[in-house]
Design an enzyme around this catalytic site. Structure first.
Site, PDB file in Angstrom:
ATOM      1  N   ARG A 205     -18.278  31.464 -50.240  1.00 17.29           N
ATOM      2  CA  ARG A 205     -16.898  31.942 -50.102  1.00 17.29           C
ATOM      3  C   ARG A 205     -16.693  32.466 -48.687  1.00 17.29           C
ATOM      4  O   ARG A 205     -17.042  33.596 -48.367  1.00 17.29           O
ATOM      5  CB  ARG A 205     -16.629  33.033 -51.133  1.00 17.29           C
ATOM      6  CG  ARG A 205     -15.155  33.225 -51.489  1.00 17.29           C
ATOM      7  CD  ARG A 205     -15.002  34.222 -52.621  1.00 17.29           C
ATOM      8  NE  ARG A 205     -15.601  33.729 -53.840  1.00 17.29           N
ATOM      9  CZ  ARG A 205     -14.998  32.916 -54.706  1.00 17.29           C
ATOM     10  NH1 ARG A 205     -13.762  32.516 -54.472  1.00 17.29           N
ATOM     11  NH2 ARG A 205     -15.615  32.518 -55.805  1.00 17.29           N
TER      12      ARG A 205
ATOM     13  N   ARG B 298     -19.705  23.625 -49.106  1.00 17.15           N
ATOM     14  CA  ARG B 298     -20.352  23.680 -50.416  1.00 17.15           C
ATOM     15  C   ARG B 298     -21.233  22.458 -50.659  1.00 17.15           C
ATOM     16  O   ARG B 298     -22.235  22.544 -51.361  1.00 17.15           O
ATOM     17  CB  ARG B 298     -19.301  23.841 -51.517  1.00 17.15           C
ATOM     18  CG  ARG B 298     -18.617  25.198 -51.463  1.00 17.15           C
ATOM     19  CD  ARG B 298     -17.903  25.548 -52.743  1.00 17.15           C
ATOM     20  NE  ARG B 298     -17.347  26.896 -52.678  1.00 17.15           N
ATOM     21  CZ  ARG B 298     -16.855  27.569 -53.715  1.00 17.15           C
ATOM     22  NH1 ARG B 298     -16.852  27.006 -54.916  1.00 17.15           N
ATOM     23  NH2 ARG B 298     -16.366  28.784 -53.561  1.00 17.15           N
TER      24      ARG B 298
ATOM     25  N   GLU C  10     -18.239  25.071 -58.412  1.00 17.68           N
ATOM     26  CA  GLU C  10     -17.134  24.193 -58.026  1.00 17.68           C
ATOM     27  C   GLU C  10     -17.333  23.656 -56.612  1.00 17.68           C
ATOM     28  O   GLU C  10     -17.644  24.401 -55.687  1.00 17.68           O
ATOM     29  CB  GLU C  10     -15.814  24.948 -58.107  1.00 17.68           C
ATOM     30  CG  GLU C  10     -14.613  24.138 -57.654  1.00 17.68           C
ATOM     31  CD  GLU C  10     -13.420  25.001 -57.277  1.00 17.68           C
ATOM     32  OE1 GLU C  10     -12.601  24.532 -56.463  1.00 17.68           O
ATOM     33  OE2 GLU C  10     -13.324  26.150 -57.758  1.00 17.68           O
TER      34      GLU C  10
ATOM     35  N   SER D 270     -11.640  20.300 -56.571  1.00 18.48           N
ATOM     36  CA  SER D 270     -10.589  20.355 -57.594  1.00 18.48           C
ATOM     37  C   SER D 270      -9.625  19.218 -57.321  1.00 18.48           C
ATOM     38  O   SER D 270      -9.140  19.068 -56.190  1.00 18.48           O
ATOM     39  CB  SER D 270      -9.826  21.681 -57.539  1.00 18.48           C
ATOM     40  OG  SER D 270     -10.547  22.717 -58.145  1.00 18.48           O
TER      41      SER D 270
ATOM     42  N   ARG E  80      -8.933  31.041 -45.265  1.00 19.74           N
ATOM     43  CA  ARG E  80      -8.472  31.791 -46.437  1.00 19.74           C
ATOM     44  C   ARG E  80      -8.933  33.239 -46.328  1.00 19.74           C
ATOM     45  O   ARG E  80     -10.077  33.510 -45.969  1.00 19.74           O
ATOM     46  CB  ARG E  80      -9.010  31.165 -47.726  1.00 19.74           C
ATOM     47  CG  ARG E  80      -8.498  29.745 -47.950  1.00 19.74           C
ATOM     48  CD  ARG E  80      -8.961  29.144 -49.252  1.00 19.74           C
ATOM     49  NE  ARG E  80      -8.541  27.739 -49.344  1.00 19.74           N
ATOM     50  CZ  ARG E  80      -8.833  26.935 -50.350  1.00 19.74           C
ATOM     51  NH1 ARG E  80      -9.557  27.379 -51.362  1.00 19.74           N
ATOM     52  NH2 ARG E  80      -8.420  25.684 -50.354  1.00 19.74           N
TER      53      ARG E  80
END
Length: 425
Positions: A277, A391, A349, A352, A262
């Site tokens: 990130r 994460r 987070e 999801s 990403r």
């Protein structure tokens, strides 16, 4: 992607649903474009019918020796051919314009989704686990990783720039162990089918899942006509793109461990330190393809599969329902799972889980058919992280840290770590 018939029959409801997502009224624009295109198609059909009729009349005119009439009919047929071609070109252009507009619109959320602007307006659903207590001030993962000399951002940056990391020794093995553990849990206990997918896809696959055309800036594009996948959701959901599936075979439940890429466009200044990130990371993805009436229950099941990973690792977490301002582009309902990070003293987070309804299925033309019937139905698709490996590694490092900077290995991971109990400098 939306059904034009639904918009024609429910323009006010369509606008009201998208208004909740911050989209200005658009139904009248779509319906105006659609009406013009349908009128053009009617005109083209009439022109084609006249052309066919005139073509038949040419032979009769010649048989009757009426050469002038035959020449006039031939000229008319020629003119109609040109006109029809022009109308077909215009029809394609108008169809593309309507499709592009529909592709730019987010999915309609369920009525129970809370209204809100951002993550502060999300609704807490449940909390699990007890936050660890320390006799010392807990550190963040990057402090611990660098202290162990097994997490190197500087050397990674020399090779690749910012937002990359080099893991070594015990932390590299711990990362590998997490991915393997998650796959084993999902395949052996949750009944998901493991898939090894490509990491390069063409643009049509990304259109199908909703990353294109709207979010191209978030993607890494190769010098060919390929993109690096931002998540294995893209490849897993596209397995049956363009196919009609036997309804009795549903649901399909897939999982994959993949590298994800990403660009993190728009995240400048956010989480610049550490592994939160990254441009490149590993994630175990889950995708389900179901009958429409089963998708809501499947979302609860999928979320439970993701939670089971954290429970096994004994990592405290909470589940939140995303509000209209925070929910993803293609989702109708999303649960975020947020793990507790002692070093940050906050939840972050880690997964999801979303149901997209038939939003993605319409984009990729994926249907099902009941046995013995002719009529088909768009399937429903769901996706969820089960979990983001990087994460989860962060969460293990911070929750299992010791005062000397060593990291205890969670009990369920010891078989994957050769029985290692502690990662020490």
């Amino acid at each position: 992607m939306f059904d034009l018939k639904f918009i024609r029959e429910n323009p006010e409801a369509f606008d009201a649903a998208l208004k909740r997502r911050g989209v200005d009224p658009v139904a009248s624009t779509i319906l105006d474009m659609d009406a013009k295109r349908r009128a053009l198609q009617t005109e083209a059909q009439a022109a084609q019918a006249r052309r066919n009729e005139a073509s038949k009349m040419i032979g009769k005119a010649k048989a009757q020796g009426n050469e002038d009439e035959a020449q006039a009919l031939m000229a008319e047929v020629s003119g109609l051919k040109t006109k029809i071609q022009e109308m077909e070109d215009t029809d394609r252009e108008q169809g593309t314009a309507i499709e592009n507009l529909l592709l730019s619109l987010p999915n309609m959320v369920y009525d129970d989704i809370p209204d809100g602007d951002d993550e502060d307006d999300n609704e807490e659903v449940r909390v699990w686990g007890t936050k660890p207590t320390f006799s010392f001030s807990p550190k963040e993962h990057f402090e611990l990783g660098e202290q162990l000399k097994e997490m190197d951002f500087e050397r990674a940056a020399r090779m690749s720039g910012s937002r990359f990391v080099l893991l070594r020794s015990g932390l590299a093995r711990l990362s590998r162990a997490l991915g393997q553990f998650m796959l084993d849990l999902h395949t052996e206990e949750h009944g998901l089918e493991e898939v090894l997918t490509p990491t390069l896809v063409r643009d049509n696959a990304l259109v199908g899942t909703g990353q294109l055309p709207k979010f191209e800036e978030d993607l890494f594009k190769a010098t060919t006509d390929h993109y690096l996948i931002p998540t294995a959701e893209v490849t897993l959901t596209n397995i049956f793109a363009g196919e009609i599936l036997p309804e009795e075979e549903l649901p399909y439940r897939f999982t994959a461990l993949s590298q994800c890429f990403r660009s993190e466009a728009g995240s400048a200044g956010r989480d610049t330190r550490g592994m939160i990130r990254q441009h490149q990371f590993e994630k175990v993805e889950m995708v389900s393809i179901t009958k429409p009436e089963d998708s809501d229950a499947e979302l609860e099941r999928m979320t439970g599969c993701a939670e089971a990973v954290l429970k096994a690792l004994e990592l405290p977490y909470r589940v939140v329902k995303l509000c209209t301002g925070d929910i993803g582009f293609g989702a109708r309902r999303t649960y975020d799972i947020e793990v507790w990070l002692p070093g940050q003293d906050r939840y972050r987070e880690i997964s999801s889980c979303s149901t997209c309804g038939d939003f993605q299925a319409r984009r990729m033309k994926m249907r099902s058919r009941p046995k013995g019937e002719k009529q088909t139905t768009f399937v429903h698709t769901l996706n969820g992280s089960g979990l983001a490996v990087g994460r989860t590694l962060i969460a293990v490092i911070e929750n299992y840290q010791m005062e000397d900077g060593s990291i205890r290995v969670p009990e369920v991971l010891k078989p994957y770590m050769g029985g290692l109990d502690v990662i020490k400098a």
